[in-house]
Design a protein around this motif. Structure first.
Motif, PDB file in Angstrom:
ATOM      1  N   HIS A  28      37.137   5.650  18.907  1.00 34.29           N
ATOM      2  CA  HIS A  28      38.145   6.668  19.231  1.00 34.29           C
ATOM      3  C   HIS A  28      38.491   7.512  18.006  1.00 34.29           C
ATOM      4  O   HIS A  28      38.580   8.736  18.078  1.00 34.29           O
ATOM      5  CB  HIS A  28      39.417   6.008  19.778  1.00 34.29           C
ATOM      6  N   ALA A  32      38.052  11.415  17.825  1.00 31.48           N
ATOM      7  CA  ALA A  32      39.222  12.280  17.651  1.00 31.48           C
ATOM      8  C   ALA A  32      39.046  13.178  16.433  1.00 31.48           C
ATOM      9  O   ALA A  32      39.265  14.389  16.511  1.00 31.48           O
ATOM     10  CB  ALA A  32      40.491  11.434  17.513  1.00 31.48           C
ATOM     11  N   GLN A  35      36.608  15.878  17.031  1.00 36.08           N
ATOM     12  CA  GLN A  35      36.983  16.751  18.158  1.00 36.08           C
ATOM     13  C   GLN A  35      36.058  16.643  19.355  1.00 36.08           C
ATOM     14  O   GLN A  35      35.896  17.597  20.101  1.00 36.08           O
ATOM     15  CB  GLN A  35      37.027  18.217  17.719  1.00 36.08           C
ATOM     16  N   VAL A  39      42.549  16.947  22.577  1.00 38.79           N
ATOM     17  CA  VAL A  39      43.727  16.396  21.900  1.00 38.79           C
ATOM     18  C   VAL A  39      44.651  15.704  22.906  1.00 38.79           C
ATOM     19  O   VAL A  39      45.293  14.708  22.605  1.00 38.79           O
ATOM     20  CB  VAL A  39      44.467  17.489  21.083  1.00 38.79           C
ATOM     21  N   HIS A  75      46.357  12.392  21.328  1.00 42.53           N
ATOM     22  CA  HIS A  75      45.549  11.880  20.215  1.00 42.53           C
ATOM     23  C   HIS A  75      46.000  12.473  18.889  1.00 42.53           C
ATOM     24  O   HIS A  75      45.558  13.552  18.492  1.00 42.53           O
ATOM     25  CB  HIS A  75      44.071  12.186  20.478  1.00 42.53           C
ATOM     26  N   HIS A  78      43.612  13.789  16.127  1.00 42.61           N
ATOM     27  CA  HIS A  78      42.808  14.982  16.397  1.00 42.61           C
ATOM     28  C   HIS A  78      43.277  16.124  15.485  1.00 42.61           C
ATOM     29  O   HIS A  78      44.467  16.318  15.324  1.00 42.61           O
ATOM     30  CB  HIS A  78      43.019  15.356  17.875  1.00 42.61           C
TER      31      HIS A  78
END
Ligand SMILES: *Cc1c(COP(=O)(O)O)cnc(C)c1O
Length: 469
Positions: A28, A32, A35, A39, A75, A78
């Protein structure tokens, strides 16, 4: 032991699910920061509720559930997460958080968290030193800036009055002076203390959104004439909406002359004390009676973890001047640094200290200064970009990583301009490509960005502005 209980406590399934979860989180973090995921996936609250009400949880493994949580949460790691002031956690700190979760030491008294209790003193001492609060100081960790500000104001009340409010209750109208741009939790704390609306004496701000310290005397006189006994002044370091620091030295000087409690709400930007480049913004905090600094804002730890520092340690013991006989034996009355519940609002609290300590010891103090420098520098860079772009307006050249700006379309009335900027914010939220927020400055709606991620770049800002204009 029933079969269910046995399952719930089985170390081997924990090991298996734990490894799966760490793999999931590591993937993850990669996705994140690169990208390759949005988000945020916007859903109306009732849709979200329906999803979880009808969720089919597969009891074979919790991993699909954890996956879905990752997918359906915002997120913060991000680069396009530039909204509220919540930090993308340094993942190592989250491992300490997990350890705290499993050990679940209660922390109220020494033996219910011996290691984390001692470490709490070590990290508090570091912060006292960084702020420059002298050798007589002490402090505690507590659950959030909101609670820490309330606790500090309770300390102010108990320490600045001749009467023992803890015993007698409030016998006169008390007041706290604070800038009109301060975080709403200060207002809330004052009302919780029973001081009502009159208890919050707002000081106007200048055109840079800093407290007008030149008005302190006048506001103090006016409040006093109205029968309000001022006990404290709160400086914002910085204020939340615009990220501008109050002149803490000027507030310190005023408090000195009037014998008032000086409290610094450095929930967001107290971390600047780690930075050679930006520590000047905290000048004057060394004279404060109390200072609050959040770990989960600018010190890279998961929520929730907050430093509440005192210049005089005895002031912190006076705050909750109450006996809890079942916790403390006769020999344990008085000041004991190692029984934290004497000085915190919480009874049970998390083992917060280890979340900060592990980062400090693994990466050194530089990691905090580098972090502040990186994000505050990006605040200036973004502001400059806005100034250079036609069609955009900057609220104020920023002190920190909080930047307020607007898109201005010619020919719009004030109200239409407000609506237009609100629409921009809503559109961005629903599209899920960027996460930014909005704020009111006076009567005006402004877009507000807080740069919290080291992965956010100049390109991020360019894409954001291209997408708006
Ligand atoms: C975020 C913030 C708070 C509230 O802190 P929490 O940790 O969210 O409770 C208080 N004051 C200021 C200036 C803040 O930026």
């Amino acid at each position: 032991m029933t079969e269910k209980i046995k399952q719930a406590y089985d170390p081997n399934s924990f090991r298996k699910y734990g490894h799966e979860l760490i793999d999931l989180i590591s993937d993850h973090l990669e996705h994140a920061s690169q990208q390759s995921i949005p988000v945020n996936e916007w859903q109306e609250p009732n849709e979200q509720l329906a999803y979880w009400e009808n969720y089919s949880f597969d009891q074979k493994s919790p991993t699909p559930f954890f996956k879905d949580i990752l997918k359906k949460s915002i997120h913060v790691h991000h680069p396009n997460y530039i909204g509220h002031q919540v930090v993308p956690t340094a993942p190592l700190s989250a491992l300490a958080h997990l350890l705290s979760g499993v050990l679940n030491n209660g922390m109220a008294i020494y033996e219910m968290g011996a290691a984390a209790t001692a470490i709490e003193k070590v990290v508090v001492n570091l912060l006292l030193k960084k702020v420059g609060m002298g050798t007589e100081g002490d402090g505690v960790l507590t659950s959030g800036g909101t609670l820490a500000n309330l606790t500090a104001l309770l300390s102010a009340r108990q320490n600045k009055l001749e009467t023992d409010t803890w015993t007698t209750g409030i016998t006169q109208q008390l007041g706290v002076m604070v800038s009109s741009e301060a975080h709403y939790c200060v207002d809330r704390a004052v009302r919780i203390m029973g001081l009502g609306e009159k208890g919050i004496v707002k000081i106007p701000v200048d055109n840079q959104f800093r407290m007008r310290t030149d008005l302190l005397q006048e506001c103090y006189d006016k409040a006093t004439a109205a029968g309000i006994k001022i006990i404290a002044v709160v400086g914002s370091a910085p204020s939340t909406s615009t990220g501008m620091y109050d002149d803490l030295s000027a507030i310190a000087a005023f408090c000195e002359t009037k014998n008032l409690w000086f409290h610094v709400d450095g929930s967001h930007g107290g971390a600047a004390v780690f930075s050679e480049k930006y520590k000047h913004l905290m000048a004057g905090a060394a004279q404060a009676d109390s200072v609050v600094i959040d770990g989960h804002k600018m010190l890279m730890t998961p929520g929730i973890m907050t430093f509440l520092l005192y210049k005089n340690k005895s002031a912190s013991y006076a705050t909750f001047n109450q006996k809890a006989q079942y916790l403390w034996s006769k020999t344990e009355e008085g000041e004991q640094w190692y029984n934290y519940a004497k000085r915190t609002f919480e009874c049970t609290k998390e083992m917060m200290s280890i979340k900060f300590y592990v980062l400090w010891k693994m990466y050194g103090e530089e990691v905090f200064s580098d972090f502040v420098d990186d994000l505050y520098d990006k605040g200036s860079a973004f502001a400059k970009m806005i100034e250079d772009r036609a069609g955009y307006e900057l609220a104020v050249p920023p002190d920190s990583n909080i930047v307020c700006f607007r898109h201005v379309k010619p020919g719009l009335t004030k109200a239409q301009l407000n609506d237009w900027n609100s629409e921009i914010r809503t559109r961005l939220l629903q599209q899920g490509e960027f996460y930014i927020v909005q704020t009111m400055l006076g009567e005006e709606v402004w877009l507000r960005v807080t740069i919290m991620s080291v992965h956010t770049t100049v390109e991020t800002f360019e894409n954001l502005l291209d997408g708006i204009g």
